[in-house]
Design a protein around this motif. Structure first.
Motif, PDB file in Angstrom:
ATOM      1  N   ILE A  35       0.867  -1.173   0.000  1.00 28.18           N
ATOM      2  CA  ILE A  35       0.000   0.000   0.000  1.00 28.18           C
ATOM      3  C   ILE A  35       0.905   1.224   0.000  1.00 28.18           C
ATOM      4  O   ILE A  35       1.943   1.241   0.665  1.00 28.18           O
ATOM      5  CB  ILE A  35      -0.982   0.007   1.189  1.00 28.18           C
ATOM      6  N   THR A  36       0.511   2.211  -0.787  1.00 28.39           N
ATOM      7  CA  THR A  36       1.263   3.455  -0.889  1.00 28.39           C
ATOM      8  C   THR A  36       0.286   4.616  -0.798  1.00 28.39           C
ATOM      9  O   THR A  36      -0.751   4.603  -1.459  1.00 28.39           O
ATOM     10  CB  THR A  36       1.992   3.532  -2.254  1.00 28.39           C
ATOM     11  N   ASN A  37       0.601   5.595   0.075  1.00 30.32           N
ATOM     12  CA  ASN A  37      -0.174   6.838   0.102  1.00 30.32           C
ATOM     13  C   ASN A  37       0.636   7.930   0.779  1.00 30.32           C
ATOM     14  O   ASN A  37       1.721   7.679   1.307  1.00 30.32           O
ATOM     15  CB  ASN A  37      -1.563   6.656   0.721  1.00 30.32           C
ATOM     16  N   ASP A  38       0.101   9.159   0.773  1.00 34.93           N
ATOM     17  CA  ASP A  38       0.807  10.320   1.328  1.00 34.93           C
ATOM     18  C   ASP A  38       1.096  10.168   2.817  1.00 34.93           C
ATOM     19  O   ASP A  38       2.115  10.629   3.303  1.00 34.93           O
ATOM     20  CB  ASP A  38      -0.030  11.588   1.170  1.00 34.93           C
ATOM     21  N   LEU A  39       0.200   9.554   3.541  1.00 39.51           N
ATOM     22  CA  LEU A  39       0.313   9.459   4.990  1.00 39.51           C
ATOM     23  C   LEU A  39       1.245   8.334   5.422  1.00 39.51           C
ATOM     24  O   LEU A  39       2.094   8.516   6.280  1.00 39.51           O
ATOM     25  CB  LEU A  39      -1.081   9.260   5.598  1.00 39.51           C
ATOM     26  N   LEU A  40       1.108   7.149   4.820  1.00 34.23           N
ATOM     27  CA  LEU A  40       1.877   5.974   5.227  1.00 34.23           C
ATOM     28  C   LEU A  40       3.174   5.797   4.454  1.00 34.23           C
ATOM     29  O   LEU A  40       4.010   4.994   4.840  1.00 34.23           O
ATOM     30  CB  LEU A  40       1.033   4.709   5.042  1.00 34.23           C
ATOM     31  N   GLY A  41       3.325   6.489   3.340  1.00 34.34           N
ATOM     32  CA  GLY A  41       4.449   6.209   2.463  1.00 34.34           C
ATOM     33  C   GLY A  41       4.154   4.920   1.725  1.00 34.34           C
ATOM     34  O   GLY A  41       3.023   4.661   1.328  1.00 34.34           O
ATOM     35  N   SER A  42       5.159   4.075   1.575  1.00 27.63           N
ATOM     36  CA  SER A  42       4.976   2.784   0.914  1.00 27.63           C
ATOM     37  C   SER A  42       5.370   1.679   1.871  1.00 27.63           C
ATOM     38  O   SER A  42       6.421   1.758   2.510  1.00 27.63           O
ATOM     39  CB  SER A  42       5.843   2.722  -0.349  1.00 27.63           C
ATOM     40  N   MET A  43       4.508   0.676   1.980  1.00 28.51           N
ATOM     41  CA  MET A  43       4.840  -0.453   2.847  1.00 28.51           C
ATOM     42  C   MET A  43       4.268  -1.742   2.285  1.00 28.51           C
ATOM     43  O   MET A  43       3.213  -1.746   1.653  1.00 28.51           O
ATOM     44  CB  MET A  43       4.355  -0.216   4.274  1.00 28.51           C
ATOM     45  N   ASP A  44       5.037  -2.817   2.489  1.00 25.39           N
ATOM     46  CA  ASP A  44       4.567  -4.144   2.105  1.00 25.39           C
ATOM     47  C   ASP A  44       3.541  -4.607   3.126  1.00 25.39           C
ATOM     48  O   ASP A  44       3.620  -4.264   4.307  1.00 25.39           O
ATOM     49  CB  ASP A  44       5.725  -5.138   2.057  1.00 25.39           C
ATOM     50  N   ILE A  45       2.572  -5.383   2.654  1.00 26.78           N
ATOM     51  CA  ILE A  45       1.592  -5.968   3.562  1.00 26.78           C
ATOM     52  C   ILE A  45       1.516  -7.464   3.300  1.00 26.78           C
ATOM     53  O   ILE A  45       1.772  -7.930   2.194  1.00 26.78           O
ATOM     54  CB  ILE A  45       0.186  -5.337   3.410  1.00 26.78           C
ATOM     55  N   ALA A  46       1.207  -8.190   4.341  1.00 20.10           N
ATOM     56  CA  ALA A  46       0.961  -9.627   4.232  1.00 20.10           C
ATOM     57  C   ALA A  46      -0.396  -9.864   4.864  1.00 20.10           C
ATOM     58  O   ALA A  46      -0.606  -9.524   6.029  1.00 20.10           O
ATOM     59  CB  ALA A  46       2.039 -10.434   4.941  1.00 20.10           C
ATOM     60  N   GLY A  47      -1.315 -10.395   4.088  1.00 21.76           N
ATOM     61  CA  GLY A  47      -2.676 -10.578   4.555  1.00 21.76           C
ATOM     62  C   GLY A  47      -2.819 -11.743   5.489  1.00 21.76           C
ATOM     63  O   GLY A  47      -2.282 -12.817   5.249  1.00 21.76           O
ATOM     64  N   ASP A  48      -3.531 -11.494   6.556  1.00 21.48           N
ATOM     65  CA  ASP A  48      -3.810 -12.536   7.525  1.00 21.48           C
ATOM     66  C   ASP A  48      -4.865 -13.507   7.020  1.00 21.48           C
ATOM     67  O   ASP A  48      -4.858 -14.668   7.387  1.00 21.48           O
ATOM     68  CB  ASP A  48      -4.297 -11.917   8.842  1.00 21.48           C
ATOM     69  N   SER A  49      -5.776 -12.994   6.164  1.00 23.87           N
ATOM     70  CA  SER A  49      -6.852 -13.879   5.740  1.00 23.87           C
ATOM     71  C   SER A  49      -7.476 -13.436   4.425  1.00 23.87           C
ATOM     72  O   SER A  49      -7.506 -12.259   4.104  1.00 23.87           O
ATOM     73  CB  SER A  49      -7.950 -13.934   6.813  1.00 23.87           C
TER      74      SER A  49
END
Length: 100
Positions: A35-49
Motif C-alpha cells: 500500500i502506498t499513500n501520502d500518509l503511510l508512504g509505501s509499505m509491504d503488507i501480508a494478509g492474515d486472511s
C-alpha cells in the motif's frame, strides 16, 4: 472475479482523505501486496486472511505516530470497500476501484 489486483483507494482519515494504491496477490489462504499513500508512504503488507472476496490484514505504522492498523476490505467486481481501525483514532472508511 479474483480479489487479486491493483486498486486506487481513498482512506478517510482524521487528517483528511488520503489517496493511494493497494496491490493484492492472493497466495493460498492469505495474500501479499503493498500500500502506498501520502500518509503511510509505501509499505509491504501480508494478509492474515482471505475469505471469499473479503481480505483482512494488520499494518504496523510509525508515522505520523506508532500504532497498529487493523484492516478489512471486501471486493465486489472492480470496487473495494472496507475499514481501517486506528486505535484511539477510531475506524476510518476505505474505498476504491480496480486499476486496469
Amino acid at each position: 472475479m479474483s480479489v487479486s489486483g491493483t486498486y486506487d483507494v481513498t482512506i478517510d482519515t482524521p487528517l483528511g482523505k488520503k489517496n493511494g494504491r493497494l496491490t493484492v496477490e492472493v497466495s493460498g489462504a492469505g495474500f501479499y501486496g503493498s500500500i502506498t499513500n501520502d500518509l503511510l508512504g509505501s509499505m509491504d503488507i501480508a494478509g492474515d486472511s482471505v475469505n471469499g472476496n473479503t481480505l483482512g490484514w494488520t499494518m504496523a505504522v510509525t508515522s505520523p505516530m506508532p500504532m497498529t492498523l487493523d484492516c478489512q476490505a471486501t471486493v465486489v467486481g472492480d470496487a473495494i470497500s472496507g475499514t481501517v481501525k486506528a486505535g484511539m483514532f477510531g475506524t476510518m472508511e476505505l474505498s476504491g476501484t480496480r486499476v486496469g
